[in-house]
Every structure is written in structure tokens, then in C-alpha cells.
Design a protein around this motif. Structure first.
Motif, PDB file in Angstrom:
ATOM      1  N   ALA A   1       2.090  14.117  -6.700  1.00 56.64           N
ATOM      2  CA  ALA A   1       1.415  15.298  -6.169  1.00 56.64           C
ATOM      3  C   ALA A   1       2.345  16.500  -6.178  1.00 56.64           C
ATOM      4  CB  ALA A   1       0.921  15.030  -4.751  1.00 56.64           C
ATOM      5  N   VAL A   2       3.636  16.262  -5.971  1.00 54.68           N
ATOM      6  CA  VAL A   2       4.609  17.348  -6.006  1.00 54.68           C
ATOM      7  C   VAL A   2       5.062  17.617  -7.443  1.00 54.68           C
ATOM      8  CG1 VAL A   2       6.920  18.049  -5.265  1.00 54.68           C
ATOM      9  CG2 VAL A   2       5.387  16.918  -3.656  1.00 54.68           C
ATOM     10  N   GLN A   3       5.293  16.563  -8.223  1.00 61.29           N
ATOM     11  CA  GLN A   3       5.807  16.740  -9.576  1.00 61.29           C
ATOM     12  C   GLN A   3       4.771  17.340 -10.513  1.00 61.29           C
ATOM     13  OE1 GLN A   3       7.082  13.109 -11.488  1.00 61.29           O
ATOM     14  NE2 GLN A   3       8.468  14.202 -12.861  1.00 61.29           N
ATOM     15  N   ASP A   4       3.523  16.885 -10.388  1.00 56.83           N
ATOM     16  CA  ASP A   4       2.484  17.313 -11.340  1.00 56.83           C
ATOM     17  C   ASP A   4       1.386  18.148 -10.695  1.00 56.83           C
ATOM     18  OD1 ASP A   4       3.819  15.825 -13.288  1.00 56.83           O
ATOM     19  OD2 ASP A   4       2.691  14.015 -12.800  1.00 56.83           O
TER      20      ASP A   4
ATOM     21  N   VAL B   1       0.839  -1.207   0.000  1.00 59.54           N
ATOM     22  CA  VAL B   1       0.000   0.000   0.000  1.00 59.54           C
ATOM     23  C   VAL B   1       0.869   1.251   0.000  1.00 59.54           C
ATOM     24  CG1 VAL B   1      -1.715   1.297   1.307  1.00 59.54           C
ATOM     25  CG2 VAL B   1      -1.924  -1.183   1.106  1.00 59.54           C
ATOM     26  N   LEU B   2       1.929   1.234   0.794  1.00 64.74           N
ATOM     27  CA  LEU B   2       2.798   2.410   0.869  1.00 64.74           C
ATOM     28  C   LEU B   2       3.437   2.721  -0.476  1.00 64.74           C
ATOM     29  CD1 LEU B   2       4.598   2.010   4.311  1.00 64.74           C
ATOM     30  CD2 LEU B   2       3.004   3.820   3.644  1.00 64.74           C
ATOM     31  N   ALA B   3       3.812   1.679  -1.213  1.00 65.09           N
ATOM     32  CA  ALA B   3       4.427   1.912  -2.519  1.00 65.09           C
ATOM     33  C   ALA B   3       3.480   2.677  -3.438  1.00 65.09           C
ATOM     34  CB  ALA B   3       4.826   0.579  -3.150  1.00 65.09           C
ATOM     35  N   ALA B   4       2.201   2.276  -3.451  1.00 68.51           N
ATOM     36  CA  ALA B   4       1.221   2.972  -4.295  1.00 68.51           C
ATOM     37  C   ALA B   4       0.976   4.392  -3.810  1.00 68.51           C
ATOM     38  CB  ALA B   4      -0.084   2.179  -4.321  1.00 68.51           C
ATOM     39  N   LEU B   5       0.875   4.573  -2.484  1.00 69.14           N
ATOM     40  CA  LEU B   5       0.625   5.913  -1.943  1.00 69.14           C
ATOM     41  C   LEU B   5       1.829   6.824  -2.117  1.00 69.14           C
ATOM     42  CD1 LEU B   5      -1.324   5.051   1.347  1.00 69.14           C
ATOM     43  CD2 LEU B   5      -2.250   5.876  -0.825  1.00 69.14           C
ATOM     44  N   CYS B   6       3.043   6.250  -2.013  1.00 66.33           N
ATOM     45  CA  CYS B   6       4.242   7.068  -2.202  1.00 66.33           C
ATOM     46  C   CYS B   6       4.366   7.533  -3.654  1.00 66.33           C
ATOM     47  CB  CYS B   6       5.481   6.288  -1.782  1.00 66.33           C
ATOM     48  SG  CYS B   6       5.683   6.163   0.004  1.00 66.33           S
ATOM     49  N   ASN B   7       3.967   6.684  -4.592  1.00 60.13           N
ATOM     50  CA  ASN B   7       3.939   7.124  -5.984  1.00 60.13           C
ATOM     51  C   ASN B   7       2.990   8.306  -6.151  1.00 60.13           C
ATOM     52  OD1 ASN B   7       2.286   6.724  -8.789  1.00 60.13           O
ATOM     53  ND2 ASN B   7       4.475   6.345  -9.071  1.00 60.13           N
ATOM     54  N   LEU B   8       1.842   8.247  -5.456  1.00 65.75           N
ATOM     55  CA  LEU B   8       0.882   9.351  -5.488  1.00 65.75           C
ATOM     56  C   LEU B   8       1.482  10.602  -4.855  1.00 65.75           C
ATOM     57  CD1 LEU B   8      -1.973  10.315  -6.142  1.00 65.75           C
ATOM     58  CD2 LEU B   8      -2.712   9.379  -3.933  1.00 65.75           C
ATOM     59  N   ALA B   9       2.212  10.445  -3.753  1.00 65.44           N
ATOM     60  CA  ALA B   9       2.835  11.589  -3.089  1.00 65.44           C
ATOM     61  C   ALA B   9       3.893  12.229  -3.972  1.00 65.44           C
ATOM     62  CB  ALA B   9       3.451  11.139  -1.765  1.00 65.44           C
TER      63      ALA B   9
ATOM     64  N   LEU C   1       2.123   8.981   6.157  1.00 68.47           N
ATOM     65  CA  LEU C   1       2.532   9.648   4.925  1.00 68.47           C
ATOM     66  C   LEU C   1       1.694  10.907   4.744  1.00 68.47           C
ATOM     67  CD1 LEU C   1       4.022   9.772   2.164  1.00 68.47           C
ATOM     68  CD2 LEU C   1       2.140   8.408   1.227  1.00 68.47           C
ATOM     69  N   VAL C   2       2.355  12.026   4.515  1.00 68.65           N
ATOM     70  CA  VAL C   2       1.671  13.289   4.243  1.00 68.65           C
ATOM     71  C   VAL C   2       1.843  13.619   2.765  1.00 68.65           C
ATOM     72  CG1 VAL C   2       1.529  15.751   4.772  1.00 68.65           C
ATOM     73  CG2 VAL C   2       2.062  14.110   6.587  1.00 68.65           C
ATOM     74  N   ILE C   3       0.715  13.860   2.085  1.00 67.12           N
ATOM     75  CA  ILE C   3       0.725  14.240   0.675  1.00 67.12           C
ATOM     76  C   ILE C   3       0.486  15.741   0.575  1.00 67.12           C
ATOM     77  CG2 ILE C   3      -0.434  13.957  -1.546  1.00 67.12           C
ATOM     78  CD1 ILE C   3      -1.061  11.110  -0.806  1.00 67.12           C
ATOM     79  N   GLN C   4       1.331  16.423  -0.176  1.00 67.87           N
ATOM     80  CA  GLN C   4       1.251  17.883  -0.280  1.00 67.87           C
ATOM     81  C   GLN C   4       0.356  18.284  -1.458  1.00 67.87           C
ATOM     82  OE1 GLN C   4       5.411  19.655   0.568  1.00 67.87           O
ATOM     83  NE2 GLN C   4       5.820  17.560  -0.125  1.00 67.87           N
ATOM     84  N   GLY C   5      -0.732  18.956  -1.150  1.00 65.96           N
ATOM     85  CA  GLY C   5      -1.659  19.427  -2.173  1.00 65.96           C
ATOM     86  C   GLY C   5      -1.765  20.938  -2.176  1.00 65.96           C
ATOM     87  N   ASN C   6      -2.550  21.457  -3.139  1.00 62.52           N
ATOM     88  CA  ASN C   6      -2.792  22.901  -3.251  1.00 62.52           C
ATOM     89  C   ASN C   6      -1.483  23.680  -3.290  1.00 62.52           C
ATOM     90  OD1 ASN C   6      -4.382  25.149  -3.550  1.00 62.52           O
ATOM     91  ND2 ASN C   6      -4.932  25.309  -1.371  1.00 62.52           N
ATOM     92  N   LEU C   7      -0.554  23.225  -4.125  1.00 65.54           N
ATOM     93  CA  LEU C   7       0.764  23.849  -4.196  1.00 65.54           C
ATOM     94  C   LEU C   7       0.688  25.210  -4.877  1.00 65.54           C
ATOM     95  CD1 LEU C   7       2.919  20.780  -5.308  1.00 65.54           C
ATOM     96  CD2 LEU C   7       2.455  21.588  -2.977  1.00 65.54           C
ATOM     97  N   ALA C   8       1.590  26.083  -4.483  1.00 64.15           N
ATOM     98  CA  ALA C   8       1.690  27.392  -5.130  1.00 64.15           C
ATOM     99  C   ALA C   8       2.394  27.242  -6.468  1.00 64.15           C
ATOM    100  CB  ALA C   8       2.460  28.361  -4.230  1.00 64.15           C
ATOM    101  N   ARG C   9       2.012  28.083  -7.431  1.00 65.03           N
ATOM    102  CA  ARG C   9       2.699  28.078  -8.704  1.00 65.03           C
ATOM    103  C   ARG C   9       4.130  28.569  -8.496  1.00 65.03           C
ATOM    104  NH1 ARG C   9      -0.238  27.887 -13.391  1.00 65.03           N
ATOM    105  NH2 ARG C   9       1.370  29.138 -14.430  1.00 65.03           N
TER     106      ARG C   9
END
Length: 481
Positions: free
Chosen positions: A344-347, A333-341, A467-475
């Protein structure tokens, strides 16, 4: 010579039959099989009949094999990690046993009883082997006692004080790989030759022994490693002796992400082996070696997160009493969620504010796409009087969406108790907490691997992977204004 039969000599044989009968009925043996094997060896030494001595020695070897089969049976039922190591040990012991008794007439029935070991596939067959062994007859051992002259008998009646044998200690002081002290779990690159240095101390050196031999043993297949044997001749000077020697060690195959590390244990014996000198082996004589190459592991596709996952894997699998399958599910599960994390930063996948329901739908769809998860992912399962967000084969996956900035895993402390309660209710020792931070960002995101860690909860009995996923990133362009 005068022959005699002692009823005490039959005791190990009877206890072995009781133990085999229990295994045949699917129960744990009432006697320690290792101790019984030693007792059978000791009894055979006093027999006047060579055939009887050989039969009892052979039977003692079979008891050791059945001991490994009993542990394999229990390990499979209790879902122990790598329970198959007991079966591998039993087969290797059987191979060595055949080298000694493969052509012995007195061991013919014992050979027939355990021949099914070569094709053993089901734990049910362990009971069949044990049941067959209970029907194998053994010869009655006769002890030979010399008849002494009268003057010797009278001399023997005089009280004498027998000095107890002096203990002999072989202490393993140090192992080094390539000049570095061996770690508790040592990383060793596979398919490369490494220097292995050993340092031992011997308290005394028996007068009738030529050398001290140190030999590696392992339940791993011999085709997967090549570790050296060390041989020391008696050094000059007075005891105690401290000796060092170097050899070459190699792991012939690498390990996968979820594989347990190799384990080796060095045994000590003096050559020649005859005599009753007690030897105590102490110190760090077990080597645990991990041959997985962390730099080449591709788990989630983001190198920083992969390295952190590799470190968390070591923490998860070293927990006592936790099934390997449970740790494997957590890493899956962590592998899939880490790919999402990472994405989330890259795209910048999570734009704007997200509520918990929307985040859960997104994560559910993401996990279901994984072919090793798919239908095994459950949603809204009840546990501890509450409802879990998601779970994989009972492993709880708690999801949170917050609108406050989270810059460290420690800020997720308020969510740990709820996550741990779900794990305890499901009889799990592992849980996953994934938090989406959709707060307005005024700075650049932090490396995603810094927001992945393990926290212990419920009196340190539950490991929560956070695991913390970073959303709503600034441009990025907005940060330069």
C-alpha cells in the motif's frame, strides 16, 4: 537376621495399580505418579531380596515413563502447545530405562509391557500400555532386620536426640552468553559456537563428595543442541562457595518463525551420588533460547514489518494457556496483511476514498489467495450478537475504513472493545484489527512497521493485533510544491 513384611510397603504398589487402571480407562490418575515412583524407589532400598529390589526399581522407572505418557494424552486433548514434548521425554526415559534393565530377567515382563512405546502413534495406545502394566506381577518384598544383642536393645531404648540433616543449597546466580547476561528469552544464532558462563553458590560442601556436577536436560532432540556440562571440585576456604566456569554452547539447527524456543534446565548433583544429603536447587537455572535468525526471516517481504512481526510473535506465544495453533493462525493472517500494508505504501494500492464494504472485499480476496488460508476463511460469521467481518478458524478479523488521519496505533482504541467481544464469543484469546486510513494525505507516509502493534483488552485477557494500512497517499511530486 529376622525377616518381616510391612503392609505399608504395599501401599505405593497398590496406588500405582489404581493410577494405571485409571489411565487404562481414559481417566486422569488419582495419585501423583512422580511421588509414587519415588516411594517405590524408597521401598526397594529396604528389601532383603536383590531380585525384589530390582523389580521395584524397574517398576518405579516405568511409572515415571507412564507419567509422561499421561501428560502427553492430556496435552493432545487440551491442545496444549508442543504436547509432543511429553512423548519425546517418555521415549528418552524408556531408552535410559532399557540401558539399566534391558538384560534383567526380573524386568522381562515390564519390558514386554512397554515395548509398544517405540511405535507409539496414537494416544489410544497409552491406555493399552497402562492396562498391560496392571497385569504384571511383582515379587513380595521382605524386609531384613538384624537381631541385636540384649545389651544393644537396652541401649537403643534410651532416648536419643537425632540431629536433622542440614539442608544443602545450590544457587544458580547467573548465566551469560558471549559476555552478556542471559535474557528471559535469549536470542542465539544457530550453527555458531557461543561462550556460556555459569556462576553458582554452594552453602556447604558434603565431606564425602568429590565434585559438584551441573548437567543440562531438555525434551529437545539431542541432535539439535550441544550444551556443556560443568564440573566443580571442592574449593579451598570456608563455605559458602561462589564458583564460576565457562564452556561452549551451540544450537545445531535454527528454528522457524512459528517454532517455540528451546528450553534447557540445569540439574545439580554431588558425586558420588550415595547418601541422603538433602539438596535444594534455587535460582535461575532454566535457559530459554530462541535460535531463529530474525535477520533472515522472510514472512511478508518487507524487512521492517518482518522485524516487528518477529517481536510480536514472542509476545503471542509467551501467553499462558493460549494454544500454539491460535497464535500461529494470528501470525499467518498478519503476514498476509503486512504484505498488503507494505504494498500500500510502495505501490499506492488504495487510491482515493474507500468504504468498509469495498475494503472488506479486497482483504477477503487477498487472504483467500494465500494457500494456507483459502477455504478456512469465513465471512460474516455470527458472534456475541453481532457479525464478524472475517475469521480464520474462529479467529476474528475485524476490518475498519476511516477517512481521518491515523498516525499511531493508539488512535484505534475505539475499535478494540468490539473486536475483543468477537474473540470472547468465539472462545479465543487473540483477534486482529485491520484499519484502512483513506484520509487525504498532506505529508509523506510513515514507515508501515510503526503502525503494527498488540493491544490488550477485556481485562488483559484478549490480545488484539492492530495494523493500520495507509491509503489515499499524496503523490510525492505534490509534496514538494
Amino acid at each position: 537376621m529376622k525377616n518381616s513384611l510391612s503392609s505399608e510397603s504395599l501401599q505405593p504398589r497398590l496406588q500405582a495399580l489404581e493410577a494405571l487402571a485409571a489411565i487404562a480407562q481414559g481417566r486422569w490418575p488419582p495419585h501423583d505418579l512422580k511421588a509414587l515412583a519415588v516411594a517405590l524407589d524408597s521401598v526397594s532400598l529396604a528389601f532383603s531380596s536383590a531380585a525384589a529390589a530390582t523389580a521395584y526399581n524397574a517398576f518405579g522407572g516405568v511409572v515415571r515413563i507412564v507419567d509422561m505418557l499421561a501428560h502427553w494424552h492430556r496435552g493432545i486433548l487440551d491442545a496444549e502447545p508442543d504436547a509432543g514434548r511429553y512423548l519425546r521425554s517418555a521415549r528418552e526415559r524408556h531408552r535410559l530405562w532399557l540401558d539399566d534393565y534391558g538384560h534383567s530377567d526380573v524386568a522381562a515382563e515390564l519390558r514386554a509391557a512397554v515395548e509398544g512405546l517405540a511405535t507409539l502413534e496414537s494416544t489410544d495406545q497409552v491406555a493399552d500400555i497402562a492396562r498391560t502394566l496392571t497385569t504384571v506381577p511383582l515379587p513380595i518384598g521382605i524386609f531384613a532386620q538384624p537381631v541385636k544383642p540384649d545389651w544393644v536393645v537396652k541401649a537403643d531404648l534410651a532416648p536419643t536426640k537425632k540431629e536433622p540433616p542440614v539442608d544443602l543449597t545450590v544457587a544458580f546466580l547467573k548465566f551469560q552468553f558471549d559476555g552478556q547476561p542471559a535474557a528471559e528469552v535469549h536470542q542465539l544464532a544457530a550453527r555458531e559456537v557461543h561462550d556460556l558462563e555459569i556462576e553458582v553458590r554452594v552453602s556447604r560442601w558434603p565431606k564425602d563428595k568429590r565434585e559438584l556436577r551441573l548437567t543440562p536436560i531438555s525434551v529437545e532432540p539431542k541432535t539439535t543442541y550441544d550444551f556443556p556440562c560443568f564440573q566443580f571440585e571442592k574449593p579451598d576456604g570456608e563455605a559458602p562457595y561462589t564458583m564460576r566456569q565457562s564452556g561452549r554452547a551451540a544450537l545445531l539447527l535454527p528454528q522457524g518463525m512459528h517454532a517455540r524456543p528451546f528450553e534447557f534446565k540445569y540439574t545439580a548433583e554431588f558425586i558420588p551420588e550415595h547418601g541422603d544429603q538433602p539438596v535444594a536447587v534455587v535460582g535461575h537455572r532454566t535457559l530459554i533460547v530462541d535460535g531463529a535468525d530474525a535477520t533472515k526471516l522472510q514472512v511478508c517481504g518487507y524487512p521492517g514489518l518482518d522485524q516487528t512481526l518477529f517481536a510480536l510473535r514472542e509476545i503471542l506465544r509467551r501467553r499462558p494457556g493460549v494454544p500454539q495453533a491460535e497464535s500461529g493462525d494470528a501470525l499467518l493472517v498478519l503476514a498476509a496483511l503486512c504484505n498488503l500494508a507494505g504494498r500500500a505504501v510502495q505501490d499506492a494500492e488504495f487510491k482515493g476514498r474507500w468504504d468498509e464494504a469495498a475494503f472488506q472485499r479486497y482483504v477477503r480476496a487477498e487472504l483467500r489467495r494465500h494457500p494456507l488460508i483459502g477455504a478456512d476463511l469465513d465471512e460474516h460469521a455470527h458472534a456475541a450478537g453481532g457479525i464478524t467481518d472475517l475469521s480464520l478458524r474462529g479467529l476474528p478479523i475485524e476490518l475498519k475504513a476511516v477517512d481521518t488521519l491515523i498516525s499511531s496505533v493508539g488512535q484505534c482504541e475505539p475499535f478494540l472493545a468490539q473486536t475483543a467481544s468477537y474473540a470472547v464469543a468465539k472462545s479465543k484469546r487473540t483477534a486482529i484489527l485491520c484499519v484502512l486510513d483513506s484520509s487525504d494525505k498532506k505529508t509523506a507516509p510513515v514507515p508501515p512497521e510503526t503502525l503494527l502493534d498488540i493491544r490488550a483488552h477485556a481485562q488483559d485477557t484478549v490480545s488484539i493485533c492492530v495494523l493500520v494500512i495507509q491509503g489515499n497517499l499524496a503523490r510525492p511530486s505534490a509534496l514538494s510544491r
